[in-house]
Design an enzyme around this catalytic site. Sequence first.
Site, mmCIF file in Angstrom:
data_model
loop_
_atom_site.group_PDB
_atom_site.id
_atom_site.type_symbol
_atom_site.label_atom_id
_atom_site.label_comp_id
_atom_site.label_asym_id
_atom_site.label_seq_id
_atom_site.Cartn_x
_atom_site.Cartn_y
_atom_site.Cartn_z
ATOM 1 N N LYS A 37 0.826 -1.209 0.000
ATOM 2 C CA LYS A 37 0.000 0.000 0.000
ATOM 3 C C LYS A 37 0.871 1.275 0.000
ATOM 4 C CE LYS A 37 -4.129 -2.072 0.702
ATOM 5 N NZ LYS A 37 -3.850 -3.515 0.546
HETATM 6 C C1 LIG Z 1 -4.452 -4.665 0.069
HETATM 7 C C2 LIG Z 1 -3.674 -5.914 0.018
HETATM 8 C C3 LIG Z 1 -3.916 -6.904 -0.957
HETATM 9 C C4 LIG Z 1 -5.027 -6.793 -1.973
HETATM 10 O O1 LIG Z 1 -4.782 -5.816 -2.957
HETATM 11 P P1 LIG Z 1 -5.947 -5.245 -3.883
HETATM 12 O O2 LIG Z 1 -5.340 -4.139 -4.649
HETATM 13 O O3 LIG Z 1 -7.022 -4.761 -2.923
HETATM 14 O O4 LIG Z 1 -6.441 -6.357 -4.733
HETATM 15 C C5 LIG Z 1 -3.082 -8.034 -0.976
HETATM 16 N N1 LIG Z 1 -2.100 -8.187 -0.058
HETATM 17 C C6 LIG Z 1 -1.845 -7.258 0.899
HETATM 18 C C7 LIG Z 1 -0.762 -7.518 1.880
HETATM 19 C C8 LIG Z 1 -2.615 -6.097 0.975
HETATM 20 O O5 LIG Z 1 -2.348 -5.190 1.935
#
Ligand SMILES: *Cc1c(COP(=O)(O)O)cnc(C)c1O
Length: 496
Positions: free
Chosen positions: A112
């Site tokens: 993120k």
């Molecule tokens: C948010 C997240 C995901 C999922 O990603 P999306 O873009 O919502 O599909 C997968 N793994 C981790 C560790 C995340 O924080």
Amino acid sequence: MNYRSTRNNAVSVQSAKAIAQGLSSEGGLFVPESIPKLTKEDILALCDKSYPERAFDIFKLFLTDFTDDEIRHCVNGAYLKNFDSENVSEISHLLTGTYILELWHGPTCAFKDMALQILPYLLTCSAKKVIDGKKIAILVATSGDTGKAALEGFKDVEGTSITVFYPEDGVSDMQKRQMTTQEGSNVNVCAIKGNFDDCQNGVKAIFTNEELKKILDDMNITFSSANSINWGRLSPQIVYYVSAYASLIKDGEIEYGDKINVVVPTGNFGNILAAYYAKQMGIPINKLICASNANNVLTDFINTGVYDRNREFYTTVSPSMDILISSNLERLLYHLTDGDDKTISEWFGKLSKEGKYSVTPEVLGKIKADFYAGCCNDTETKAAIKEVFEEYSYLMDTHTAVAYKVYKDYKAETGDDTKTIVASTANPYKFGKAVYEALGQNPEGMDEFTIIEKLEAYTGTKMPAPLAATKDKKVRFSGSVGKLDMSDVVLNFLTK
Ligand SMILES: *Cc1c(COP(=O)(O)O)cnc(C)c1O
């Protein structure tokens, strides 16, 4: 380049408006009205550039209402510091032709950060252009990773404040520590007696509360969102797929034009959609492999064309993918229907009313041409962590492990030996307990930091510094409130 709403083609705005507004007023998502193309020369030219320079080149194609200086300010602010790797993301080699794209070298150790480190810059820059003078109050409902990454991105950013709501019992111990010890003068963190849906619904209710909006208007404040429906969060994710392709060329792993597969552990469909955009731009991607955990609504959708959220919700060891409504799918379907806003409105209207919609066989055919989907349960996830650690001495987190297992199934089923990038979305120490357990160890009765010490000793790996630092930080936000008190929390914080 303008942006359309997926639910109304008459809406056409520049990127600053799309980013400042987040969501179109009739509920659609903003999408680029055409996708810029990268030529062979463009891609080869990226090979010798740094990550911020590569990001600059990509953003220039999408944010055509930003000046060069503005884009440079954004990419340098986000990517020149705060990441523990000069390359921002790293590529690890697992075995010949299988690469792990580590997207968690930022300050909160989850992918993120790749978007939330730059979003505050994009948002404040956009706000200056379209809503000059207003302060921005960011509201976030989180199941863990987004909240911390948004706090870290927006802390002490002038002209902004941020309030994060998380479910009291719905995040890992480390995720909670990361949020409750958050520093910064413009941040607020609040636990809710309820689940993630309660947090999300509460935030939505605040966004549409006219009385509250009026009070904020008088204070010259406007609400905004930091979740992945915002184009300002999605566009930075395109960069790392383009960048990874350039790095593989530079490292001599592939030649220009060679195809690669991309495997993505998926929840809200933001990360994998960014890879789809990279493909549309001209990165030679063969299959986009969508990996889900036991909440396999996307696996069923991609295989059958029926999206049905009316099913049991599971709490898994990969909590950031515990999701039944994947918002960013709306963007993909808009593109695959050639911008049919009426049909998209109808499908997503059905989703909110009946929890279900089906796409046409033609659209399903297009989905299957680009995507493969698979899922695995917690036992398989843990087995994958153990297997990869024992075979390659590489420690994966629980989300990356889902992707690895689904990729293995894909390979067994299809025999496809195209070189493949597996997106790694979190550092294993964020989910220390589950990872330790996966290795066949027993963490019962141990606190978070004891488990981490054991995990370090057992694997010979190290917890990243930002996670270690939470140990000695003061808890600044404690206690919890009921879900009906969320607007009071926001108002008290903003008027304090
Ligand atoms: C948010 C997240 C995901 C999922 O990603 P999306 O873009 O919502 O599909 C997968 N793994 C981790 C560790 C995340 O924080």
